[in-house]
Design an enzyme around this catalytic site. Sequence first.
Site, PDB file in Angstrom:
ATOM      1  CD  GLU A 240      -3.144  -1.009   2.045  1.00 51.90           C
ATOM      2  OE1 GLU A 240      -3.621   0.097   2.331  1.00 51.90           O
ATOM      3  OE2 GLU A 240      -3.499  -2.080   2.574  1.00 51.90           O
TER       4      GLU A 240
ATOM      5  CD  GLU B 191      11.990   2.817  -0.300  1.00 50.40           C
ATOM      6  OE1 GLU B 191      12.922   2.448   0.417  1.00 50.40           O
ATOM      7  OE2 GLU B 191      10.882   2.223  -0.329  1.00 50.40           O
TER       8      GLU B 191
END
Length: 411
Positions: A374, A378
């Site tokens: 989800e 990053e």
Amino acid sequence: MTTPFALEPHQRQWCTELRALAAEHLRPLASEGTPGRVNRPLVTALGDLGLLARVFPAEGPVRAMDLCLLRESLAAECTEAETALALQGLGAYPVALSGTAEQRARWLPEVVAGRAVAAFALSEPDAGSDAAALALRAEADGSGWRLTGEKCWISNAPEADFCTVFARTTAGAGARGVTAFAVPADRPGLAGAPLDMLSPHPIGTLAFDGVPVTRDDLLGEVDGGFRVAMRTLNLFRPSVGAFAVGMAQAALDAAVRHAGERQAFGGPLKDLQAVSHQLAEMATRTEAARLLVYAAAGAYDAGASGAAAYDAGASGAGAVGSVASSSAMAKLLATETAQYVVDAAVQLHGARALRRGHLLEHLYREVRAPRIYEGASEVQRTIIAKELYRGRAQEPAGPVGVLNESQKEDR
């Protein structure tokens, strides 16, 4: 630990009751399940205890705060129960938010009762965050479409009773050419296989060999599947942070108990400054993550997400304004914090925490995945950074076609 100024007394009481319920009724069922496979008795118990009904309240979509408190409390006592509940929500919420009355009547009562297992089928072998790269084809055949291609890292696959499937209906249109369908598992041409993952979640692949779907299976509008995905993920993303906070709290509780009981160097571990300072750091980071999760959920419930965020999501931009940033910060800080706290708790326990079956051995495997699914850490940093300049440059929260809220394993 709860936060008095952030939670009302009835909310704190509910969290206490949820933890007791999970420990008494759900943990024994979880222990009897097969890791990596759907635990149907556990899903049924979530329905019987009314917990799935709290995810799908009759009056409309669940409040983000309620979802966060529910997931945090379950995770602190039984991660398998938390995951089973979350996967039901993620797989079926596209039907709740975008389905027709007939679709909702068919699937939601079964999901709420724990009789039907749902899956959210977005990711593919070569498409995680990049929605423009989705390759599963939905080819028109006159009466509907035929689905051809593969999905990978899909929660509850291949054992789910139905799947929310995102397929490409318009070639070359990027995120704007994706359509969502509710596909029953018994459709001809649909197959799959489980995947053996580090974390004990039911994850697998789905293979579509000309699977027939019709307009009765359509969720939302043709080429509007990205909006369907975003409406669900915008709601669920803050609660991934709550799941992480629950795991961090469980690890912290275990570390505090162990440090108070374990004798070493002439006294309990807690009397060693290195240990006490480590515990203080773990507690502080856990509470900071909890507060940020609550803030993100509160912002969502206050209406800051609203229709504008959904419309932006339909064009590939994702949620807008403070909700996008606060949700990303909450997930980022909470999942990274949980990784740190669980690892620190393992270090304080020593070799015993590495033994198969130990709570911390279990949490050590569980805690890694939320930093990826989800929206990997990053991706969350990218959203936050873009939001810093959004007001100045009026640039979108993410490049068109980038599904900021989902990467790889579809929870």
